[in-house]
Design an enzyme around this catalytic site. Structure first.
Site, short mmCIF file in Angstrom:
data_model
loop_
_atom_site.label_atom_id
_atom_site.label_comp_id
_atom_site.label_asym_id
_atom_site.label_seq_id
_atom_site.Cartn_x
_atom_site.Cartn_y
_atom_site.Cartn_z
N SER A 25 2.62 -6.34 12.20
CA SER A 25 3.29 -7.40 11.43
C SER A 25 4.61 -7.90 12.14
O SER A 25 5.18 -7.22 12.69
CB SER A 25 3.95 -6.64 10.09
N ASP A 62 -7.98 -11.13 9.41
CA ASP A 62 -7.67 -9.80 9.16
C ASP A 62 -8.51 -8.82 9.83
O ASP A 62 -8.20 -7.85 10.32
CB ASP A 62 -6.99 -9.35 7.94
N LYS A 97 0.36 -12.71 14.85
CA LYS A 97 -1.19 -12.77 14.85
C LYS A 97 -1.71 -13.82 13.90
O LYS A 97 -2.70 -14.66 14.38
CB LYS A 97 -1.74 -11.44 14.16
N THR A 98 -1.31 -14.22 12.84
CA THR A 98 -1.80 -15.30 11.90
C THR A 98 -1.42 -16.46 12.50
O THR A 98 -2.03 -17.34 12.50
CB THR A 98 -1.27 -15.11 10.47
N LYS A 157 -8.38 -2.79 1.93
CA LYS A 157 -8.26 -1.78 2.99
C LYS A 157 -9.09 -0.67 2.57
O LYS A 157 -9.44 -0.14 3.80
CB LYS A 157 -6.64 -1.55 3.22
N HIS A 164 -8.99 -4.71 13.53
CA HIS A 164 -7.94 -5.33 12.66
C HIS A 164 -7.27 -6.36 13.27
O HIS A 164 -6.28 -5.90 14.20
CB HIS A 164 -6.83 -4.32 12.12
N ARG A 216 2.79 -12.05 -1.18
CA ARG A 216 1.53 -12.45 -0.57
C ARG A 216 0.79 -13.55 -1.06
O ARG A 216 1.21 -13.85 -2.41
CB ARG A 216 0.69 -11.14 -0.59
N ARG A 261 0.89 -1.15 0.02
CA ARG A 261 -0.10 -0.10 -0.05
C ARG A 261 0.86 1.37 0.04
O ARG A 261 2.09 1.24 0.52
CB ARG A 261 -0.80 0.10 1.15
#
Length: 536
Positions: free
Chosen positions: A235, A254, A239-240, A198, A217, A319, A55
Site C-alpha cells: 500500500s 490486484d 501499484k495501482t 482475500k 498479489h 474503498r 480485514r
C-alpha cells in the site's frame, strides 16, 4: 460432496427466500430497499461495513488436516484451526442463516483463464455483499450458469453472526476460516467484503502452485504489441497508479496468475482505495465510480449525495469496487497470452537510500520478493522519529499459505524460462532523508518504467550498488542523472551519512530474512542479500 457443501445445499433448499445470481440492477435495488446503502450522485451505491473497515488478519485461520498439516507455513499469519470446531461453526452458521428472510447466492468464477479457474458459490444475507461478489469475481454467462453444477468452493458469509470464543475456538466473535479439505470458507462477524475476496485468493495461492502457476498479489497490464508487465507493491507504493497507463491495457489491479500460457487475472473487477481521490490524479478510478460500483465507508458533502473523498470520519481505508469493464482500457477477457518481459517491485523507501531504479539478478529478485519491503516516513504515527520499515513476504504475506520460498522459487524458475527482467523501483525518496527532501517525482518514475518497458535500458551502462548489489543504470531518457545516483544526490544536497543509513536499512533486510531461513529450500536465494560485512 463434502459435509460443508451438503450443509450449504440444505441451507438453500430450506431457506424461505433465495435470490440466486441476480443482476447488478436487481442487487442495487435490493440493497437500497433493505437499507444497506444509498445511491451517490454518480449512481454508485454507498454502504458501510460496520465495526470492521478492513480485514482482521488475527482472526483468520486455516483448518489443519491431512492436506495442510505439512504443507502450510504455520505461524502468526497462518494459524491452525481444529476440524471439529470448524464443523460446529459451519452448522451454527447454517442454522443462523436459515432464520433470515432472504439469502443471496452468487455462482462465480475465480480466474479469467478457463484452464485454471475454480467455481465458487457465495451465500450471504446481504444484497450489498452479493453485489460486491458480482463485481469482484467473474460472472458466468447465462449458458455457463446453466451448466455450472456443483461449485469447487463454497463461502458462507454471515456478517451479524458471532462466535463464542470459549466454545468455538476463535480469538473473538468475528472470524474467517479456510478449510481446504472441505473446500469451504466461513466468514462471519464482519461486513468487510474484502474478507471474501482475500479468502478465495488464499485458496488459489495454495492450489495453483501444483499447476505450475505463480499466484501473485500484483497489478498487470499489456502494451499495444501484446507485451505484458507486472507490478508488485504494498500500500502506498504506486501499484495501482503506475499500472494504470493510458498507453497500455489493464489486465487487473490486484490478483493474477502466471501460468505456462501467460498472465491472467483472478478477478472480474477492481477494489481501489478512494482516500483523497481526485479526477486529476486518478481519472480511471474516478470515472469508474458510476452505477454498478460500490463505495465503502465514504461520506457525502453535507446536504448532497456527492462523495467527499477527503472525509475519513469512518476510516482512511475507504474503498470502491467496480467491474473491470468500468475501465475504458481494460483488457477483456483479462488474459494476456504473453509472458512478462518486465516485472516491477515497487517500494516507497522512506530511508531515501535505495536507487530510484535498479535491475535485479535472479537471486536478488527472489530475495527481495520474499522481503516485500516498503517504509513509512517518520511522524506518521505518534513517537515515530525515523522511517518505519514494513515487510510483507511476496508482497502479500496475509494471503500466502505456503512458505514464501515456494513462491520465490517459482518466480525464479519463470524469470529464467522467459528471460524476464525484474526491476526494483523506489517511488519514495532517493536523494536524501524523507524529512528533508521531496519524494521522487511521479513523471520520473513513469519515465523509468517506460524506458524499461520499451527496451531503452537494454544497452545502457549499469553500475553495481556497493551495499545492495543491484545494478543501477547510469542514464534513463527523461530523467536527470542526479535522480539515478542516490549517494551522489545525498552528497549534492549536503547530506553526508548516506552509507550509514544505507547500511542500517541493509541490516534490517538481513534481520527480517532470518524468519525464512528454516524451511528455505533454495539456499541460492541468500546470494541476493545485501553486503553488510564490508566497509563503505
Amino acid at each position: 460432496m463434502t459435509a460443508t457443501h451438503k450443509l450449504a445445499s440444505k441451507l438453500l433448499a430450506e431457506s424461505k427466500q433465495v435470490n440466486c445470481d441476480l443482476s447488478v440492477a436487481q442487487l442495487v435495488a435490493e440493497a437500497v430497499k433493505n437499507g444497506e446503502g444509498v445511491l451517490s450522485s454518480t449512481g454508485a451505491i454507498m454502504c458501510d461495513t460496520g465495526r470492521y473497515t478492513g480485514r482482521s488478519p488475527q482472526d483468520r485461520f486455516i483448518v489443519e488436516d491431512d492436506y495442510t498439516k505439512d504443507r502450510v507455513w504455520w505461524g502468526s499469519i497462518n494459524k491452525p484451526f481444529p476440524q471439529d470446531k470448524f464443523d460446529g461453526l459451519a452448522s451454527k452458521m447454517v442454522d443462523y442463516l436459515l432464520n433470515n428472510q432472504k439469502l443471496y447466492v452468487n455462482n462465480v468464477y475465480a480466474g479469467a483463464d478457463p484452464a485454471y479457474r475454480i467455481k465458487v458459490r457465495v451465500v450471504t444475507p446481504l444484497a450489498s455483499v452479493s453485489h460486491f461478489v458480482s463485481n469482484m469475481f467473474i460472472v458466468p454467462s447465462d449458458e455457463e450458469l446453466r451448466s455450472f453444477g456443483e461449485p469447487d468452493y463454497v463461502v458462507l458469509q454471515a456478517p451479524d453472526f458471532y462466535a463464542n470464543p470459549q466454545i468455538d475456538g476463535t480469538r473473538q466473535g468475528n472470524f474467517s476460516i479456510l478449510n481446504f479439505g472441505e473446500k469451504a470458507a466461513l466468514v462471519a462477524g464482519s461486513r468487510y467484503t474484502g474478507e471474501i475476496k482475500k479468502g478465495i485468493f488464499s485458496v488459489l495461492n495454495a492450489l495453483l502452485i501444483d499447476e505450475n502457476v505463480l499466484p501473485m498479489h500484483c497489478s498487470a497490464n499489456e502494451g499495444l504489441k501484446g507485451d505484458s508487465a507486472v507490478f508488485f507493491g504494498l500500500s502506498g507504493t504506486g501499484k495501482t497508479t503506475l499500472s494504470a497507463d493510458t498507453n497500455r491495457n489493464l489486465i487487473g489491479d490486484d490478483e493474477h496468475g502466471w501460468s505456462d500460457r501467460g498472465i491472467y487475472n483472478f478477478e472480474g473487477g477492481c477494489y481501489a482505495k478512494t482516500i483523497d481521490l481526485t479526477r486529476e490524479n486518478e481519472p480511471e478510478i474516478w470515472d469508474a465510480i458510476k452505477f454498478g460500483a460500490t463505495l465503502e465507508n465514504t461520506r457525502f458533502f453535507p446536504g448532497t449525495s456527492v462523495v467527499d473523498y477527503t472525509n475519513v470520519t469512518v476510516t482512511e481505508n475507504t474503498r470502491v469496487s467496480y467491474p473491470i469493464d468500468h475501465i475504458d482500457n481494460a483488457k477483456i477477457p483479462s488474459v494476456s497470452e504473453t509472458h512478462p518481459k518486465n516485472i516491477f517491485f515497487l517500494t516507497c523507501d522512506a530511508y531515501g537510500v535505495l536507487p530510484a531504479i535498479s535491475k535485479l539478478t535472479k537471486e536478488q529478485a527472489m530475495y527481495h520478493f520474499m522481503l516485500g519491503y516498503t517504509a513509512k516516513v517518520a511522524g506518521t504515527e505518534a513517537g515515530v522519529t525515523e522511517p518505519t520499515p514494513t515487510f510483507s513476504a511476496c508482497f502479500g504475506a496475509p494471503f500466502m499459505p505456503l512458505h514464501p520460498s515456494v513462491y520465490a522459487m517459482k518466480l525464479g524458475e519463470k524469470m529464467t524460462a522467459h528471460k524476464t527482467n525484474i526491476w526494483l523501483i523506489n517511488t519514495g525518496w532517493s536523494n536524501g532523508p524523507s524529512d528533508k527532501v521531496g519524494r521522487t517525482k511521479l513523471k520520473y518514475t513513469r519515465a523509468m518504467i517506460t524506458a524499461a518497458l520499451e527496451g531503452q535500458l537494454d544497452n545502457v551502462e549499469f553500475v553495481e550498488h556497493p551495499i545492495f548489489g543491484v545494478q543501477v543504470p547510469k542514464e534513463v531518457e527523461g530523467v536527470p542523472s542526479e535522480a539515478l545516483d542516490a549517494k551522489a544526490s545525498w552528497k549534492a544536497n549536503g547530506f553526508k551519512n548516506y552509507d550509514a543509513i544505507a547500511m542500517k536499512l541493509a541490516a534490517k533486510f538481513v534481520e527480517n530474512f532470518k524468519q525464512f531461513e528454516e524451511g528455505l529450500e533454495d539456499q541460492s536465494i541468500l546470494e541476493g542479500a545485501p553486503n553488510v560485512s564490508q566497509k563503505v
